[in-house]
Design a protein around this motif. Structure first.
Motif, short mmCIF file in Angstrom:
data_model
loop_
_atom_site.label_atom_id
_atom_site.label_comp_id
_atom_site.label_asym_id
_atom_site.label_seq_id
_atom_site.Cartn_x
_atom_site.Cartn_y
_atom_site.Cartn_z
N LYS A 269 0.51 65.42 63.30
CA LYS A 269 0.97 64.20 63.96
C LYS A 269 2.27 63.79 63.28
N ASP B 133 -12.19 67.05 68.70
CA ASP B 133 -10.79 67.16 69.16
C ASP B 133 -9.94 67.87 68.12
N ARG C 72 -17.22 64.53 70.01
CA ARG C 72 -16.52 63.29 70.30
C ARG C 72 -16.48 63.07 71.80
N SER D 161 -5.23 55.87 68.88
CA SER D 161 -4.23 55.65 69.95
C SER D 161 -4.61 54.43 70.79
P1 ATP Z 1 -5.38 59.47 67.46
O1 ATP Z 1 -5.90 58.64 68.59
O2 ATP Z 1 -4.06 58.97 66.91
O3 ATP Z 1 -5.34 60.94 67.80
P2 ATP Z 1 -7.92 59.53 66.01
O4 ATP Z 1 -8.67 58.38 66.59
O5 ATP Z 1 -8.31 60.90 66.47
O6 ATP Z 1 -6.35 59.32 66.20
P3 ATP Z 1 -7.73 60.51 63.30
O7 ATP Z 1 -7.32 59.75 62.09
O8 ATP Z 1 -6.80 61.51 63.81
O9 ATP Z 1 -8.06 59.41 64.44
O10 ATP Z 1 -9.17 61.11 63.08
C1 ATP Z 1 -9.67 61.58 61.84
C2 ATP Z 1 -10.91 62.39 62.12
O11 ATP Z 1 -11.90 61.56 62.75
C3 ATP Z 1 -10.68 63.56 63.09
O12 ATP Z 1 -11.45 64.67 62.66
C4 ATP Z 1 -11.19 63.01 64.42
O13 ATP Z 1 -11.62 64.05 65.28
C5 ATP Z 1 -12.36 62.14 63.96
N1 ATP Z 1 -12.63 61.04 64.88
C6 ATP Z 1 -11.79 60.06 65.25
N2 ATP Z 1 -12.37 59.20 66.10
C7 ATP Z 1 -13.63 59.64 66.30
C8 ATP Z 1 -14.74 59.19 67.10
N3 ATP Z 1 -14.64 58.13 67.87
N4 ATP Z 1 -15.89 59.92 67.04
C9 ATP Z 1 -15.99 61.03 66.25
N5 ATP Z 1 -14.97 61.51 65.48
C10 ATP Z 1 -13.81 60.84 65.50
#
Ligand code: ATP
Length: 215
Positions: A46, A108, A133, A179
């Motif tokens: 990112k 993701d 997720r 996001s």
């Molecule tokens: P963005 O929306 O900017 O892509 P994000 O919500 O995915 O950010 P990150 O900090 O990139 O947040 O996530 C850190 C870790 O937490 C990653 O492995 C991501 O897949 C996981 N993660 C984030 N949100 C969730 C969720 N709602 N449920 C399960 N895993 C999550």
């Protein structure tokens, strides 16, 4: 059973209830000794991380403060250069010589595993728990999906010391992302249901993700 140490890395831009609730859930069902929460200093995937390490680190510390067995760790800030997961994992393995180290990641992120720096080496070093997720089915990436061990469950994974496994786990679904939080702030909508009270107050106090802060 070996001592279990988890690593949960992320940009946390900002940290939200999807992060905290899923980790709290994992701690409920898996006897981790601890989980290290490690914000990335220079996220590789990112490029346009919007807030400084200091702000992100503070918010992550607030969010995980009341979750026992979690330790927010600033090692990636202290290291020079990009935040490669493999370097972090090697450091933790050196510190936790007698433990089983498990890398925790959302579906993701894991879908893009083959774009991570030295990813095959990384998979050979530690076990992985891939949290399902909402709206991010692993089947979107055949490569990532094929890497999942479909024959063992989480109980087997924590017991087996030698072989490195990758297991997908259904966690309580939380449809929140960083996001979405950023978008809500930008549009002047409330974020009470997306982040903890303290993080919400911090965002407001420092005008984070506000349109005033955009270039
Ligand atoms: P963005 O929306 O900017 O892509 P994000 O919500 O995915 O950010 P990150 O900090 O990139 O947040 O996530 C850190 C870790 O937490 C990653 O492995 C991501 O897949 C996981 N993660 C984030 N949100 C969730 C969720 N709602 N449920 C399960 N895993 C999550």
């Amino acid at each position: 059973m070996p001592r279990l140490v988890g690593i949960f890395g992320g940009t946390f831009d900002p940290v939200h209830i999807g992060h905290t609730r899923t980790i709290a859930y994992l701690l409920d069902i898996i006897p981790f000794e601890k989980i290290l929460i490690i914000p990335n200093a220079l996220p590789v995937h990112k490029e346009n991380s919007q807030e400084s390490f200091q702000h992100r680190f503070k918010m992550v510390s607030m969010a995980f403060q009341c979750i026992d067995k979690t330790f927010v760790d600033d090692r990636e800030k202290l290291r020079n250069g990009p935040s490669y997961a493999i370097d972090t994992v090697k450091e933790v393995l050196e510190e936790e010589t007698d433990a089983k180290v498990i890398f925790i990641v959302g579906s993701d992120s894991f879908s893009e595993i083959d774009s991570w720096h030295k990813w095959e080496g990384l998979l050979s070093l530690v076990d992985f728990i891939v949290m399902k997720r909402p709206n991010h089915p692993l089947t979107r990436s055949k490569k990532a999906f094929d890497l999942i061990n479909k024959t063992i469950n989480i109980k087997d994974l924590v017991k087996k010391r030698k072989i490195k496994n990758i297991v997908e786990l259904k966690v309580t679904p939380v449809t929140v992302s960083s996001s979405l939080v950023r978008q809500h702030v930008l549009e002047g909508r409330g974020v009470e249901h997306l982040v903890s009270k303290k993080v919400g107050e911090y965002l407001k106090k420092h005008n984070l993700y506000d349109s005033k802060n955009l270039p």
